[in-house]
Structure formats: structure tokens, C-alpha cells
Design an enzyme around this catalytic site. Structure first.
Site, PDB file in Angstrom:
ATOM      1  N   ASP A  15       0.810  -1.226   0.000  1.00 49.37           N
ATOM      2  CA  ASP A  15       0.000   0.000   0.000  1.00 49.37           C
ATOM      3  C   ASP A  15       0.841   1.272   0.000  1.00 49.37           C
ATOM      4  O   ASP A  15       0.358   2.339   0.376  1.00 49.37           O
ATOM      5  CB  ASP A  15      -0.971   0.001   1.183  1.00 49.37           C
ATOM      6  N   GLU A  16       2.065   1.162  -0.451  1.00 43.45           N
ATOM      7  CA  GLU A  16       2.935   2.337  -0.428  1.00 43.45           C
ATOM      8  C   GLU A  16       3.969   2.258  -1.542  1.00 43.45           C
ATOM      9  O   GLU A  16       4.597   1.219  -1.731  1.00 43.45           O
ATOM     10  CB  GLU A  16       3.649   2.380   0.927  1.00 43.45           C
TER      11      GLU A  16
END
Length: 182
Positions: free
Chosen positions: A56-57
Site C-alpha cells: 500500500d505504499e
């Protein structure tokens, strides 16, 4: 859970200690992976310099793309808009001159925000933050730093680098450099 002090990345056991009424939901890892791939494909529209740091990054280097797409802040806002409209996702984006401050910026305002941390404002934004907000400051490092009366990122940036290295080893110097924006 956030009002109870639960932070992203904490174990479920730690989170339940802080927030006993926490509702846990079954993860959908395949779906998370699919959306991660879709987001990274969206990022590729702006730059081929996309580094997925986790599911998620991601870090994007848009330095060479600004003549085409606008400033880092404009690109961040366009990405947020596209993620919302095309994928139904909100993202928070940190725009900065290094990865450490970009990460801090992405966590600074949530959800769905852009935070610009540049050479003119980083002391004002970053220095008051708790040292535990800095990338790679875990529980052990935080305890050592607290013992040295270093509570904020600004305290860490102002600390004697050689003393940090003497007390913490190589990580002490690295953390000092991150805090100072180096």
C-alpha cells in the site's frame, strides 16, 4: 482505533491492548494485491520511476516529469483524483525532496490529502513530530533516544551525530541524517 492510539503496522495483540473493542475483519489479500498493481499502473502514467515499498505504499520520482505534468504537488493531486475516480480509493501523498520526508508527508494528513514538505517548510512541519514518526525508529531505537532526551524529530536533527553513532552504532548516524533531511 486511531483515537485509542492504534497505529498502522502494529500487531493485532498490541492494537487490542489499546482498543479492547476493536473489530477485526478478515483480510482480502488477493484484492489488496490487485488494487496495489492498479495503483502502481496509475503511477506509471506519470513516471517510470516507481518503487513499490509495500502493498500500500510506493515512492515516485517525478523530478524529470514536471515539465510534462506540473509540480510535484500538481502531480500528487492528479494522482489522488484519478485514484478516487477510477479505482474508488483515497490516497494520501507526501511530496518532498527525499523519501523520508515524503513518507512523513503521506502520513501527516489522512485520508485523501497532499502534504508538501520542502526545503523552506520542513523544519516547521517535521521537527515538532515525535521521533517515533520517523522511518526506522522502532521501539528499541525510541527507548534509546528517549534515554538521551530526544523526543522529537527536531531534537534528533539537533543532536550530536557522533554521540548518536557512539550510542547506537551506524543506525544512530542514519537516523540523524534522516531527521536533518539529508
Amino acid at each position: 482505533a486511531k483515537p485509542f492510539g492504534v497505529k498502522t503496522g502494529e500487531s493485532v495483540l498490541e492494537a487490542l491492548k489499546k482498543c479492547p473493542g476493536l473489530t477485526l475483519v478478515k483480510p482480502h489479500r488477493a484484492q489488496y494485491g490487485e488494487y496495489s498493481r492498479k495503483l502502481n499502473a496509475l503511477y506509471q502514467r506519470y513516471t517510470d520511476r516507481v518503487e513499490a515499498a509495500s502493498i500500500d505504499e510506493s515512492f515516485l520520482d517525478v523530478t524529470d516529469c514536471q515539465a510534462l505534468f506540473g509540480s510535484g504537488e500538481e502531480i500528487a493531486n492528479a494522482l489522488r483524483k484519478s485514484a478516487r475516480e477510477e479505482l474508488g480509493l483515497t490516497i494520501s501523498v507526501g511530496v518532498s525532496f527525499n523519501k523520508t520526508f515524503a513518507k512523513l508527508g503521506s502520513d501527516y494528513k489522512k485520508p485523501d490529502a497532499t502534504t508538501v514538505i520542502d526545503s523552506a517548510n520542513y523544519r516547521e512541519i517535521v521537527f515538532p513530530l515525535p521521533v517515533t514518526d520517523l522511518l526506522f525508529v522502532g521501539q528499541s531505537a525510541a527507548a534509546l533516544l528517549l534515554g538521551m532526551r530526544i523526543r522529537t524529530i527536531g531534537d534528533l536533527a539537533a543532536a550530536d551525530r557522533s554521540l548518536l553513532v557512539a550510542r547506537m552504532g551506524k543506525i544512530g548516524g542514519m537516523l540523524h541524517d534522516y531527521a536533518a533531511g539529508l
